[in-house]
Design an enzyme around this catalytic site. Structure first.
Site, PDB file in Angstrom:
ATOM      1  N   ASN A   1       0.848  -1.188   0.000  1.00  0.00           N
ATOM      2  CA  ASN A   1       0.000   0.000   0.000  1.00  0.00           C
ATOM      3  C   ASN A   1       0.884   1.238   0.000  1.00  0.00           C
ATOM      4  O   ASN A   1       1.976   1.216   0.587  1.00  0.00           O
ATOM      5  CB  ASN A   1      -0.916  -0.014   1.239  1.00  0.00           C
TER       6      ASN A   1
ATOM      7  N   TYR B   1       2.873   2.717   3.453  1.00  0.00           N
ATOM      8  CA  TYR B   1       3.677   1.482   3.484  1.00  0.00           C
ATOM      9  C   TYR B   1       3.355   0.512   4.617  1.00  0.00           C
ATOM     10  O   TYR B   1       3.367  -0.693   4.436  1.00  0.00           O
ATOM     11  CB  TYR B   1       5.172   1.823   3.547  1.00  0.00           C
TER      12      TYR B   1
ATOM     13  N   GLU C   1       2.108 -14.537   3.735  1.00  0.00           N
ATOM     14  CA  GLU C   1       1.699 -15.543   4.728  1.00  0.00           C
ATOM     15  C   GLU C   1       0.386 -15.148   5.387  1.00  0.00           C
ATOM     16  O   GLU C   1      -0.511 -15.974   5.584  1.00  0.00           O
ATOM     17  CB  GLU C   1       2.763 -15.683   5.826  1.00  0.00           C
TER      18      GLU C   1
HETATM   19  N1  THU Z   1       7.060  -9.893   2.802  1.00  0.00           N
HETATM   20  C1  THU Z   1       6.200 -10.958   2.823  1.00  0.00           C
HETATM   21  O1  THU Z   1       5.196 -10.970   2.118  1.00  0.00           O
HETATM   22  N2  THU Z   1       6.490 -11.996   3.635  1.00  0.00           N
HETATM   23  C2  THU Z   1       7.617 -12.091   4.398  1.00  0.00           C
HETATM   24  O2  THU Z   1       7.756 -13.024   5.163  1.00  0.00           O
HETATM   25  C3  THU Z   1       8.679 -11.069   4.276  1.00  0.00           C
HETATM   26  C4  THU Z   1       8.231  -9.794   3.652  1.00  0.00           C
HETATM   27  C5  THU Z   1       6.770  -8.777   1.906  1.00  0.00           C
HETATM   28  C6  THU Z   1       6.325  -7.519   2.567  1.00  0.00           C
HETATM   29  C7  THU Z   1       6.699  -6.483   1.533  1.00  0.00           C
HETATM   30  O3  THU Z   1       5.669  -6.389   0.582  1.00  0.00           O
HETATM   31  C8  THU Z   1       7.922  -7.063   0.850  1.00  0.00           C
HETATM   32  O4  THU Z   1       7.935  -8.436   1.181  1.00  0.00           O
HETATM   33  C9  THU Z   1       9.229  -6.430   1.279  1.00  0.00           C
HETATM   34  O5  THU Z   1       9.335  -6.379   2.643  1.00  0.00           O
END
Ligand code: THU
Length: 141
Positions: free
Chosen positions: A48, A51, A58
């Site tokens: 978004n 942020y 997950e």
């Molecule tokens: N992110 C996830 O979707 N899962 C994780 O376990 C680590 C981080 C995403 C959040 C954000 O959109 C991007 O990765 C960078 O942090």
């Protein structure tokens, strides 16, 4: 868990990554969550412009599953584009995972389909879980 189920989750989390909405980080993450009854829910990160509102892959998968009536899980597989590292769930997602038990599998993958597996509770030692609320308390003064 059967190898066939693991392979399916590894493939499905890679596929889920293709739906990532990641215009700010340019970092794609996918997840595939296996429920006890065999149902699989997938998820991706949804970012978004404000942020901090970003939702990880997950948690997307877990919220989809719980909102459809599932609360018991066997495993979650996670994928990113990191070439040499398995993707590791962030702290907020680890807390979200242990809400539903400390002994189900987190399958952390690489794009070459290799992976390492740890239990939810191993990823968040000494965690605060629903049962924690029932532990003995000091009496209120
Ligand atoms: N992110 C996830 O979707 N899962 C994780 O376990 C680590 C981080 C995403 C959040 C954000 O959109 C991007 O990765 C960078 O942090």
């Amino acid at each position: 868990m059967e190898q066939e189920q693991i392979d399916d989750l590894v493939r499905r989390c890679q596929e889920a990554k293709t739906h990532a909405y990641n215009p700010y980080s340019n970092f794609r993450v996918g997840a595939a969550l296996l429920c006890q009854d065999g149902t699989v829910y997938t998820g991706c990160n949804v970012e978004n412009v404000s942020y901090g509102l970003t939702i990880c892959a997950e948690r997307t998968a877990l919220v989809k599953a719980v909102s459809e009536g599932h609360r018991e899980f066997k495993a979650i597989a996670i994928a990113s584009d990191l070439a040499n590292e398995t993707i590791s769930p962030c702290g907020a997602c680890r807390q979200f995972l242990v809400e539903f038990g400390v002994s189900w599998d987190v399958i952390m993958t690489k794009p070459d389909m290799t992976y390492k597996t740890m239990k939810t509770g191993e990823l968040l030692p000494l965690c605060f879980v629903p049962e924690s609320l029932q532990e003995e308390k000091v009496s209120k003064v």
